[in-house]
Write a protein that holds these residues in place. Structure first.
Motif, PDB file in Angstrom:
ATOM      1  N   VAL A   1      -2.948   3.025   6.388  1.00  0.00           N
ATOM      2  CA  VAL A   1      -2.923   1.691   5.803  1.00  0.00           C
ATOM      3  C   VAL A   1      -3.401   0.525   7.048  1.00  0.00           C
ATOM      4  O   VAL A   1      -4.106  -0.482   6.567  1.00  0.00           O
ATOM      5  CB  VAL A   1      -1.393   1.199   5.428  1.00  0.00           C
ATOM      6  CG1 VAL A   1      -1.278  -0.241   5.302  1.00  0.00           C
ATOM      7  CG2 VAL A   1      -1.138   1.981   4.296  1.00  0.00           C
TER       8      VAL A   1
ATOM      9  N   ASN B   1       0.704  -1.350   0.021  1.00  0.00           N
ATOM     10  CA  ASN B   1       0.035   0.100  -0.023  1.00  0.00           C
ATOM     11  C   ASN B   1       0.755   1.149   0.027  1.00  0.00           C
ATOM     12  O   ASN B   1       0.109   2.364  -0.171  1.00  0.00           O
ATOM     13  CB  ASN B   1      -0.876  -0.105   1.205  1.00  0.00           C
ATOM     14  CG  ASN B   1      -1.907  -1.033   1.035  1.00  0.00           C
ATOM     15  OD1 ASN B   1      -2.960  -0.913   0.572  1.00  0.00           O
ATOM     16  ND2 ASN B   1      -1.809  -2.188   2.016  1.00  0.00           N
TER      17      ASN B   1
ATOM     18  N   ASN C   1      -6.587  -1.745   7.053  1.00  0.00           N
ATOM     19  CA  ASN C   1      -6.462  -3.216   6.934  1.00  0.00           C
ATOM     20  C   ASN C   1      -6.839  -3.939   8.210  1.00  0.00           C
ATOM     21  O   ASN C   1      -6.453  -4.895   8.368  1.00  0.00           O
ATOM     22  CB  ASN C   1      -4.867  -3.720   6.480  1.00  0.00           C
ATOM     23  CG  ASN C   1      -4.947  -3.405   4.884  1.00  0.00           C
ATOM     24  OD1 ASN C   1      -4.710  -4.416   4.319  1.00  0.00           O
ATOM     25  ND2 ASN C   1      -4.192  -2.265   4.678  1.00  0.00           N
TER      26      ASN C   1
END
Length: 564
Positions: free
Chosen positions: A497, A428, A501
């Protein structure tokens, strides 16, 4: 207990997704929770078909007008999902009025299913029987004596097997248990009121104790600091830190324990304490020795897992060594299995090395509804693979030196898979070409060292700084890597990120350094197949890692210590 029912643990820190998984995996019809968690449970109820009842640990009716109590409001929200909410007081009343016959459990019946935090997938439900529980309590009695005059404090998470065996041991001894008021940052106030006869904790809190005690004593100005440094130096000499097994080594001092140490112990509320225990993660050896000089009592480190009902090893009375887990518990047997891929062999000299395997009465029979993981973790003859690489010294003490898999343990006891986190960040953050996520067992968080992708990093840097750096301009790139704005934006990206996630808070890096090319085959940090050599990387960048931890460290002073 009277009806052979068993409990299932749910960590409130693991988030609603994990809570939902555990409720469904264990098919729980009832959940007991604090009132602040009930709205979340109501929210996930549509995805938890088996859930029918929530029992609140807190009162739901404080004399409000009809229809305005917490019970009325929460049940109004839950009714549409076929969910009922009652208080623990209601349950106790119903139990007192019932006349159910006793149906006591057998040794092989489940006492609890304790779900692990999970590192690379969903949590595993560790099956623990009454035989496991009784065995673990008996092991605990051999580690530290408790009796009806003993007092303990309960403040660790109740879902943690470490806390549960502590409470069960206290109850078996007829000891008193005092529950803290809920804020671990103010735990000293609870300790001062309760004055426990023993104290069980984790390295994270001992780190705070140590930092606060040092600030108030050996790091204090003028005569207080001079006297404290003399006391600690004298006691460390008596402790014989370099040769703890030498004759005459002791934690005691006739004068300084009365004049200096007593004041520290009283400030912490530990003046009645006879023993202290550290578990869940390794305790820094230097800190261990320092705290022994302060508290002058049996202060031992232990080792255990959820799969062994917390108690597997512990240092024996009189053992003043550090950095090891002590001897094997009475109801457990251990062996080392060769790990040739990592060059750890039971034939190694001077001491054998290998993966620690455990077997015995306190070892779990396996994982709930997970035969695949059970077969991976257990041999046919009952040995449990811990995944920890150990060595055994000439005294029979076990020391953990590595992990079989690249899974590390932080100071608060949570397991983390660094490779998984690295892969997510790399997927990412296109301006990074490589990453090394590091966690110390003495630290509560992760840090990262990353390599940049020059052309994409220039795009990233130019956007943040409003510059026009090109990938061939090495001095400009090096300057940008050190720019505080770049570092701040980088951390924002990592946080973003992590949230997307669904990283747990302990899985998100709290410090990071970007470099042009930190890992190469030439500097021996990459294998010929471009795999990162983790131990070597940690060694090479130890200075940078320590600097990051120092920067992000914000140890909160322990209330009461500053007035020593």
């Amino acid at each position: 207990m009277s009806q052979s029912l068993f409990s299932v643990s749910i960590y409130d820190t693991l988030g609603p997704d994990t809570t939902e998984f555990i409720i469904n995996h264990a098919e729980l019809p009832t959940v007991v929770a604090s009132v602040n968690h009930i709205p979340t449970l109501i929210k996930i109820k549509p995805r938890c078909p088996k859930l029918k009842l929530i029992i609140s640990l807190d009162p739901l009716d404080d004399g409000e007008m009809p229809g305005y109590s917490k019970a009325a409001l929460l049940n109004g929200m839950a009714a549409q999902y076929g969910l009922q909410i009652i208080s623990l007081k209601d349950v106790e009343a119903r139990g007192a009025a019932s006349s159910l016959p006793l149906f006591p459990p057998r040794a092989e019946d489940y006492c609890t299913i304790n779900y692990t935090s999970g590192t690379t997938g969903s949590p595993k439900g560790v099956l623990l029987t009454h035989e496991n529980a009784v065995s673990a309590v008996c092991n605990s009695f051999t580690a530290a004596i408790q009796h009806s005059d003993s007092t303990m404090i309960s403040y660790l998470p109740l879902a943690h097997i470490y806390e549960r065996v502590g409470e069960q041991t206290a109850m078996a001894a007829g000891a008193k248990i005092g529950f803290f008021h809920g804020n671990v940052l103010e735990i000293v106030e609870d300790l001062q009121m309760l004055r426990p006869t023993g104290f069980t904790s984790v390295p994270r809190l001992y780190n705070r104790f140590g930092a606060s005690i040092k600030a108030a004593t050996i790091e204090a100005p003028r005569i207080r600091g001079m006297l404290s440094r003399h006391v600690v130096a004298t006691k460390l000499e008596n402790l014989k830190v370099e040769t703890p097994d030498a004759p005459g080594a002791t934690v005691k001092h006739a004068l300084w324990d009365r004049v200096w140490g007593a004041k520290v112990r009283k400030a912490l509320g530990l003046q009645r304490s006879l023993f202290m225990v550290s578990g869940s993660a390794p305790l820094d050896p230097t800190l261990h020795s320092f705290l022994r000089t302060v508290f002058a009592q049996h202060f031992f480190q232990g080792y255990g897992l959820t799969e062994t009902y917390a108690v597997s090893m512990f240092q024996l009375l009189g053992d003043l060594s550090t950095g090891n887990c002590g001897a094997i518990a009475p109801s457990i047997e251990a062996c080392l299995a060769d790990v040739p891929d990592m060059e750890y062999l039971s034939t190694d000299k001077p001491f054998p090395r290998g993966e620690l395997l455990l077997r015995g009465y306190s070892v779990s029979p396996g994982y709930y509804k997970n035969d695949e993981e059970t077969k991976k973790a257990y041999t046919k003859d009952g040995w449990f693979h811990t995944g920890d690489i150990c060595t055994i010294d000439s005294m029979g003490r076990f020391k953990i030196i590595d992990r079989k898999k690249n899974v590390l343990k932080l100071a608060h006891g949570e397991y983390v898979s660094p490779e998984r986190i690295e892969n997510v960040y790399l997927a990412n953050c296109p301006w990074m070409s490589a990453a090394y996520v590091h966690g110390d067992s003495h630290q509560p968080c992760l840090v990262l060292i990353g390599a940049i992708m020059p052309e994409l990093f220039c795009v990233f840097a130019n956007k943040v700084l409003g510059t026009n750096i090109v990938e061939s301009d090495m001095p400009a790139i090096e300057s940008a890597l050190q720019n505080p704005k770049i570092k701040a934006e980088m951390m924002k990206e990592f946080d973003k990120v992590g949230k997307v996630n669904k990283f747990n808070s302990f899985e998100r890096v709290k410090g990071a350094i970007l470099m042009y090319e930190p890992f190469t085959i030439e500097n021996d940090l990459l294998t010929p197949t471009l795999k990162l050599k983790r131990p070597q990387t940690a060694k090479v960048y130890r200075k940078e890692i320590d600097a990051m931890y120092a920067e992000i460290s914000s140890v909160t002073p322990v209330a009461g210590i500053a007035k020593l």
